[in-house]
Scaffold this active site. Structure first.
Site, PDB file in Angstrom:
ATOM      1  N   ASN A   1       0.874  -1.173   0.000  1.00 41.90           N
ATOM      2  CA  ASN A   1       0.000   0.000   0.000  1.00 41.90           C
ATOM      3  C   ASN A   1       0.914   1.226   0.000  1.00 41.90           C
ATOM      4  O   ASN A   1       1.460   1.606   1.031  1.00 41.90           O
ATOM      5  CB  ASN A   1      -0.891  -0.027   1.248  1.00 41.90           C
ATOM      6  CG  ASN A   1      -1.884   1.118   1.270  1.00 41.90           C
ATOM      7  OD1 ASN A   1      -1.826   2.023   0.429  1.00 41.90           O
ATOM      8  ND2 ASN A   1      -2.776   1.102   2.239  1.00 41.90           N
TER       9      ASN A   1
ATOM     10  N   ARG B   1      -2.733  -1.987  -3.389  1.00 45.35           N
ATOM     11  CA  ARG B   1      -3.977  -1.261  -3.170  1.00 45.35           C
ATOM     12  C   ARG B   1      -3.942  -0.016  -4.053  1.00 45.35           C
ATOM     13  O   ARG B   1      -2.955   0.722  -4.035  1.00 45.35           O
ATOM     14  CB  ARG B   1      -4.084  -0.850  -1.703  1.00 45.35           C
ATOM     15  CG  ARG B   1      -5.212   0.113  -1.474  1.00 45.35           C
ATOM     16  CD  ARG B   1      -5.306   0.531  -0.029  1.00 45.35           C
ATOM     17  NE  ARG B   1      -6.466   1.378   0.129  1.00 45.35           N
ATOM     18  CZ  ARG B   1      -6.415   2.624   0.612  1.00 45.35           C
ATOM     19  NH1 ARG B   1      -5.272   3.157   0.979  1.00 45.35           N
ATOM     20  NH2 ARG B   1      -7.511   3.326   0.727  1.00 45.35           N
TER      21      ARG B   1
ATOM     22  N   HIS C   1     -13.455   2.653   0.262  1.00 43.13           N
ATOM     23  CA  HIS C   1     -13.429   1.578   1.267  1.00 43.13           C
ATOM     24  C   HIS C   1     -14.033   0.289   0.715  1.00 43.13           C
ATOM     25  O   HIS C   1     -14.481  -0.569   1.481  1.00 43.13           O
ATOM     26  CB  HIS C   1     -14.222   1.953   2.545  1.00 43.13           C
ATOM     27  CG  HIS C   1     -13.661   3.088   3.326  1.00 43.13           C
ATOM     28  ND1 HIS C   1     -14.465   4.029   3.919  1.00 43.13           N
ATOM     29  CD2 HIS C   1     -12.393   3.440   3.625  1.00 43.13           C
ATOM     30  CE1 HIS C   1     -13.709   4.915   4.559  1.00 43.13           C
ATOM     31  NE2 HIS C   1     -12.445   4.575   4.381  1.00 43.13           N
TER      32      HIS C   1
ATOM     33  N   ARG D   1     -12.997  15.388   8.189  1.00 42.40           N
ATOM     34  CA  ARG D   1     -13.786  15.741   6.994  1.00 42.40           C
ATOM     35  C   ARG D   1     -15.226  16.055   7.383  1.00 42.40           C
ATOM     36  O   ARG D   1     -15.790  15.391   8.247  1.00 42.40           O
ATOM     37  CB  ARG D   1     -13.781  14.580   5.985  1.00 42.40           C
ATOM     38  CG  ARG D   1     -12.453  14.423   5.291  1.00 42.40           C
ATOM     39  CD  ARG D   1     -12.426  13.198   4.397  1.00 42.40           C
ATOM     40  NE  ARG D   1     -11.289  12.365   4.731  1.00 42.40           N
ATOM     41  CZ  ARG D   1     -11.154  11.091   4.416  1.00 42.40           C
ATOM     42  NH1 ARG D   1     -12.106  10.475   3.742  1.00 42.40           N
ATOM     43  NH2 ARG D   1     -10.090  10.409   4.768  1.00 42.40           N
TER      44      ARG D   1
ATOM     45  N   GLU E   1      -8.307  -5.511   4.946  1.00 42.81           N
ATOM     46  CA  GLU E   1      -8.212  -5.187   3.523  1.00 42.81           C
ATOM     47  C   GLU E   1      -7.008  -5.871   2.878  1.00 42.81           C
ATOM     48  O   GLU E   1      -7.075  -6.303   1.731  1.00 42.81           O
ATOM     49  CB  GLU E   1      -8.113  -3.662   3.356  1.00 42.81           C
ATOM     50  CG  GLU E   1      -9.418  -2.983   3.749  1.00 42.81           C
ATOM     51  CD  GLU E   1      -9.266  -1.506   4.051  1.00 42.81           C
ATOM     52  OE1 GLU E   1      -9.439  -0.715   3.128  1.00 42.81           O
ATOM     53  OE2 GLU E   1      -8.980  -1.155   5.203  1.00 42.81           O
TER      54      GLU E   1
END
Ligand code: AMP
Length: 409
Positions: free
Chosen positions: A7, A91, A180, A241, A385
């Site tokens: 990643n 990823r 996601h 956010r 993941e």
């Protein structure tokens, strides 16, 4: 077969080496501060003390070489040679409309990922650096890419289109993509296995609640709608956010505060959410602690955060005309019984009955937190993941090898 999962960020690179017959992580680690004067490589092997190495790593090719040196290190390594790495999985955040599933990398795939740089300027270029770095170090090893957006490519136009002039969609592909996806995919499969019910028979809402947060309506195993949009800014309130807001807030703020567009964009991405409302932190643990000490802004932030998750669950229950399972995952979803309780409190109209004791039990395993008679099952599923990336990579490499062996020479 051993699969290395990468990643890559702009200044960091995370890795995990899997042995696929047992799905065991042989080693994992992180290179930080790539391009800065003292980069740090942290390497972990189960049951052994963590290794930390500080050196100068100016770009990703050197970072990958350092990782390979560590994996084959005489003392700290777990394999004798890089030949024991049979595949690498990456990823990649944005696959646009081009990629509906994971793929093996070839020249065309790289070209398509480059074309998507505009849609994920902070992420995709960094992932590409990781891909090229692995290619340089391991030229003969097949590589695959797993996209965060791919799982959501099953959404119907009613879910993914914005009600703006369609020319913007046609010309610039402005639409909801969702993120996601790897996590929502993994936890929905795990939840169905846990319940012993076919995924295709379930109406599920999966809530990935970490620093970034999103809810996905998963109808019969496929993403039907999701809360993040063209970028990961839309939807739930998050650590820093804002999540959903009236788009008119942007020009209004620019005018009233004499800010630039970039400054407002940065405000919405980095200085909003839990951090802005609580005035304490973007970290849920610190917000909860402040709330418990009587800080009213922290309480408001926590309640807004939970309320918005509940609203999405309600909306998605309506979108799917029913709800069988809610899944909580990621840092906050897996660890905060308080947040889960607050979200579920307002969902009793669905016949949901939370079991307080099960909700409070500490565990790293998939578990049910509702009563046996609850009409909706609520599960906590630890996300993974990297494992899904390793599985997809393994499957694609096996398939390619089979196809090759069946081709008459
Ligand atoms: P993630 O992005 O999935 O790593 O999640 C990070 C978030 O999980 C941060 O806001 C952490 O505060 C939160 N988190 C981790 N452990 C806990 C906990 N025990 N209780 C509440 N929040 C937690």
């Amino acid at each position: 077969m051993n699969v290395l999962v990468i990643n890559a960020g702009s200044s960091s690179l995370k890795y995990q080496l899997y042995e696929m017959s047992t799905e065991r992580v042989l080693a994992k680690g992180l290179v930080e501060r790539i391009g800065m004067d003292s980069s740090i490589l942290t390497h972990e092997v189960e049951g052994q003390p963590e290794v930390r190495e500080v050196s100068e790593i100016l770009e990703h090719t050197t970072a990958v070489r350092k990782v390979l040196d560590m994996l084959t290190h005489r003392k700290f390594g777990v394999i004798d040679s890089v030949d024991e790495i049979q595949a690498v999985g990456h990823r990649v955040v944005h696959g646009g409309e081009t990629f509906r599933e994971s793929v093996l990398i070839d020249a065309n795939v790289k070209l398509e990922i480059r074309k998507l740089f505009d849609l994920a300027p902070l992420h995709n270029p960094a992932h590409m650096m990781g891909i090229v770095a692995v290619e340089t170090n391991l030229p003969d090893v097949p590589q695959a890419v797993v996209f965060d957006t791919a799982f959501h490519q099953t959404m119907p136009p009613t879910s993914y289109l914005y009600a703006i002039p369609m020319v913007l969609y046609r010309k610039h592909k402005i639409r909801r993509y969702g993120f996601h996806g790897t996590s929502h995919d993994y936890v929905s499969q795990t939840a169905a296995e846990f319940l012993g019910r076919p995924l295709e028979s379930l109406k599920m809402v999966s809530c990935h609640i970490g620093n970034g947060a999103s809810c996905t309506a998963i109808l019969h195993g496929k993403s039907y709608d999701t809360s993040m949009g063209m970028t990961p800014l839309e939807g739930l309130m998050m650590g820093t956010r804002s999540g959903d807001l009236d788009p008119a807030v942007v020009p209004f703020t620019i005018n009233k505060e004499d800010l630039t567009l970039n400054e407002v964009n940065s405000m919405l991405n980095k200085h909003s959410g839990l951090l802005a409302v609580s005035g304490v932190s973007s970290d849920m643990r610190e917000v909860v602690q402040a709330m418990n000490e009587g800080n009213e802004s922290a309480r408001l932030a926590f309640e807004m955060y939970a309320y918005r998750i509940r609203k999405y669950i309600g909306a998605y229950a309506a979108a799917m005309n029913g709800l069988d399972v809610i899944v909580f995952t990621a840092g906050i979803g897996e660890n905060s019984d308080l947040l889960r309780k607050k979200v579920c409190e307002g969902l009793t109209f669905l016949g949901l009955e939370l079991d307080e004791e099960r909700n409070q039990a500490r565990s790293k395993q998939t578990r049910r937190i509702t009563t046996d008679s609850s009409k909706v099952d609520v599960l906590v599923v630890p996300t993974n993941e990297e494992l899904l990336i390793a599985r997809d990579t393994y499957r694609l490499v096996q398939k390619a090898a089979m196809a090759k062996s069946e081709t008459p020479s």
